[in-house]
Enzyme design. Structure first.
Site, PDB file in Angstrom:
ATOM      1  N   LYS A   1      -7.835  10.838   1.774  1.00 30.90           N
ATOM      2  CA  LYS A   1      -8.394   9.764   0.936  1.00 30.90           C
ATOM      3  C   LYS A   1      -9.907   9.655   1.204  1.00 30.90           C
ATOM      4  O   LYS A   1     -10.545  10.672   1.451  1.00 30.90           O
ATOM      5  CB  LYS A   1      -7.649   8.452   1.187  1.00 30.90           C
ATOM      6  CG  LYS A   1      -6.129   8.647   1.062  1.00 30.90           C
ATOM      7  CD  LYS A   1      -5.349   7.372   1.029  1.00 30.90           C
ATOM      8  CE  LYS A   1      -3.865   7.705   0.878  1.00 30.90           C
ATOM      9  NZ  LYS A   1      -3.029   6.528   0.742  1.00 30.90           N
TER      10      LYS A   1
ATOM     11  N   SER B   1       3.862   6.218   4.128  1.00 38.54           N
ATOM     12  CA  SER B   1       4.140   5.839   5.527  1.00 38.54           C
ATOM     13  C   SER B   1       4.964   6.863   6.297  1.00 38.54           C
ATOM     14  O   SER B   1       5.779   6.494   7.144  1.00 38.54           O
ATOM     15  CB  SER B   1       4.787   4.448   5.588  1.00 38.54           C
ATOM     16  OG  SER B   1       3.892   3.469   5.097  1.00 38.54           O
TER      17      SER B   1
ATOM     18  N   GLU C   1       6.006   9.030  -4.375  1.00 41.07           N
ATOM     19  CA  GLU C   1       5.354   8.096  -3.470  1.00 41.07           C
ATOM     20  C   GLU C   1       5.543   6.662  -3.973  1.00 41.07           C
ATOM     21  O   GLU C   1       4.773   6.200  -4.827  1.00 41.07           O
ATOM     22  CB  GLU C   1       3.848   8.385  -3.401  1.00 41.07           C
ATOM     23  CG  GLU C   1       3.498   9.752  -2.875  1.00 41.07           C
ATOM     24  CD  GLU C   1       2.105   9.776  -2.270  1.00 41.07           C
ATOM     25  OE1 GLU C   1       1.998  10.092  -1.093  1.00 41.07           O
ATOM     26  OE2 GLU C   1       1.147   9.421  -2.971  1.00 41.07           O
TER      27      GLU C   1
ATOM     28  N   HIS D   1      -2.350  10.231  -8.248  1.00 36.22           N
ATOM     29  CA  HIS D   1      -2.059   9.360  -7.097  1.00 36.22           C
ATOM     30  C   HIS D   1      -2.097   7.903  -7.556  1.00 36.22           C
ATOM     31  O   HIS D   1      -2.929   7.534  -8.390  1.00 36.22           O
ATOM     32  CB  HIS D   1      -3.079   9.606  -5.983  1.00 36.22           C
ATOM     33  CG  HIS D   1      -2.677   8.955  -4.695  1.00 36.22           C
ATOM     34  ND1 HIS D   1      -2.815   7.609  -4.476  1.00 36.22           N
ATOM     35  CD2 HIS D   1      -2.094   9.463  -3.577  1.00 36.22           C
ATOM     36  CE1 HIS D   1      -2.348   7.323  -3.267  1.00 36.22           C
ATOM     37  NE2 HIS D   1      -1.901   8.428  -2.702  1.00 36.22           N
TER      38      HIS D   1
ATOM     39  N   ASN E   1      -3.493  13.957   2.944  1.00 34.19           N
ATOM     40  CA  ASN E   1      -4.441  13.363   1.991  1.00 34.19           C
ATOM     41  C   ASN E   1      -5.345  12.427   2.777  1.00 34.19           C
ATOM     42  O   ASN E   1      -4.931  11.338   3.158  1.00 34.19           O
ATOM     43  CB  ASN E   1      -3.637  12.606   0.918  1.00 34.19           C
ATOM     44  CG  ASN E   1      -4.511  11.774  -0.010  1.00 34.19           C
ATOM     45  OD1 ASN E   1      -5.728  11.932  -0.024  1.00 34.19           O
ATOM     46  ND2 ASN E   1      -3.884  10.894  -0.773  1.00 34.19           N
TER      47      ASN E   1
ATOM     48  N   GLY F   1       0.699   3.298   2.911  1.00 37.72           N
ATOM     49  CA  GLY F   1      -0.196   2.603   3.832  1.00 37.72           C
ATOM     50  C   GLY F   1       0.347   1.283   4.348  1.00 37.72           C
ATOM     51  O   GLY F   1      -0.394   0.499   4.948  1.00 37.72           O
TER      52      GLY F   1
ATOM     53  N   GLU G   1      -3.245   5.347  -6.259  1.00 43.72           N
ATOM     54  CA  GLU G   1      -4.538   4.672  -6.074  1.00 43.72           C
ATOM     55  C   GLU G   1      -5.480   4.990  -7.227  1.00 43.72           C
ATOM     56  O   GLU G   1      -6.287   4.146  -7.629  1.00 43.72           O
ATOM     57  CB  GLU G   1      -5.134   5.068  -4.712  1.00 43.72           C
ATOM     58  CG  GLU G   1      -4.376   4.384  -3.573  1.00 43.72           C
ATOM     59  CD  GLU G   1      -4.422   5.099  -2.246  1.00 43.72           C
ATOM     60  OE1 GLU G   1      -5.223   6.033  -2.069  1.00 43.72           O
ATOM     61  OE2 GLU G   1      -3.624   4.702  -1.360  1.00 43.72           O
TER      62      GLU G   1
HETATM   63  P1  PGA Z   1       0.228   6.886   3.731  1.00 42.32           P
HETATM   64  O1  PGA Z   1      -0.333   7.429   2.336  1.00 42.32           O
HETATM   65  O2  PGA Z   1       0.865   8.073   4.429  1.00 42.32           O
HETATM   66  O3  PGA Z   1      -0.998   6.377   4.457  1.00 42.32           O
HETATM   67  O4  PGA Z   1       1.225   5.828   3.425  1.00 42.32           O
HETATM   68  C1  PGA Z   1       0.389   8.378   1.579  1.00 42.32           C
HETATM   69  C2  PGA Z   1      -0.375   8.736   0.329  1.00 42.32           C
HETATM   70  O5  PGA Z   1      -0.895   7.839  -0.331  1.00 42.32           O
HETATM   71  O6  PGA Z   1      -0.498   9.928  -0.025  1.00 42.32           O
END
Ligand code: PGA
Length: 246
Positions: free
Chosen positions: A10, A206, A160, A90, A8, A166, A92
């Site tokens: 983003k 992560s 997640e 997601h 992803n 992140g 976010e």
């Molecule tokens: P990350 O994000 O691997 O940067 O922690 C995962 C995600 O939000 O899909």
């Protein structure tokens, strides 16, 4: 079941970054796992023409097929651009755009009706984790975000934990296993043993080359949804290799 390594991107990347996809394809000419990259929307069309061995997906969609929704993109448009998967729900988007389980359910339904595959995301906040409410939160998100028409071969679930995205922090392997087993059990209760057993359940948050192998060794972890570490071949390629070996 074929495992899934999903990247992803983003809101990262322009045309210059598309060379990463051809490099990844060259590094994994016949991967055991399915490799998926979800770039920003403007890159989907170009990304989809690069390699037959790398599947391309979108990061979000609108639930309607067309109409007066300025700035939004329908599933039909994403399919036309070459996407075969769409991430939905997601954290976010749930946070930044106030998306509810109802919105996610509507989007997942639109994705399925148009023949694409939703990756339905769910996860608890740190407060919910520390309050001992993780399984209750997951149960609620899973039940209300996943449409009845979902099936193992069409729908992917991504666990997640919000606090792991992140941040470089991940739950213990036992905690990941507990949630994945729980999701599997819920899916089998709802869709039947065989059908519920066929959904791929991804872990996200992560995932790095250094922790991928131990995460992929956990039962009911059928792949990963990778953010930061999907942006470079140096990071994403060893994650795919670890998944192939699991
Ligand atoms: P990350 O994000 O691997 O940067 O922690 C995962 C995600 O939000 O899909």
């Amino acid at each position: 079941m074929r495992k899934l390594a999903a990247g992803n991107w983003k809101m990262n990347g322009t045309g210059d970054n598309l060379s990463m996809i051809s490099q990844l394809a060259a590094a994994h000419p016949s991967p055991k796992s399915e490799i998926l990259i979800c770039p920003p929307t403007p890159l989907i069309h170009r990304a989809a023409t690069i390699s037959d061995s790398i599947t391309i997906g979108a990061q979000d969609c609108h639930a309607a097929s067309k109409g007066a929704h300025t700035g939004d993109t329908s599933v039909i448009m994403l399919a036309d651009a070459g996407a075969t998967y769409v991430i939905t729900g997601h954290s976010e988007r749930r946070a930044d755009h106030k998306e509810t389980n109802k919105n996610v359910h509507a989007k997942a339904t639109a994705i399925l009706k148009n023949g694409l595959k939703p990756i339905i995301c769910m996860g608890e906040s740190l407060e919910q984790r520390e309050g001992g409410n993780t399984l209750e939160v997951i149960s609620n998100q899973l039940a209300h975000s996943t449409p009845d028409m979902a099936a193992g071969h069409t729908t992917v679930i991504a666990y997640e934990p919000i606090w792991a995205i992140g941040t470089g922090k991940i739950p213990t392997l036992t905690q990941i296993g507990e949630v994945h087993d729980f999701i599997r059990h819920q899916l089998q209760t709802r869709f039947g043993t065989a059908q519920g057993g066929a959904f791929r359940i991804l872990y996200g948050g992560s995932v790095k080359p250094t922790n991928a192998a131990e995460i992929f060794a956990i039962p009911n972890v059928d792949g990963a949804l990778v953010g930061g570490a999907s942006l470079t071949v140096a990071d994403f390629s060893p994650i795919i290799t670890a998944l192939d070996a699991a």
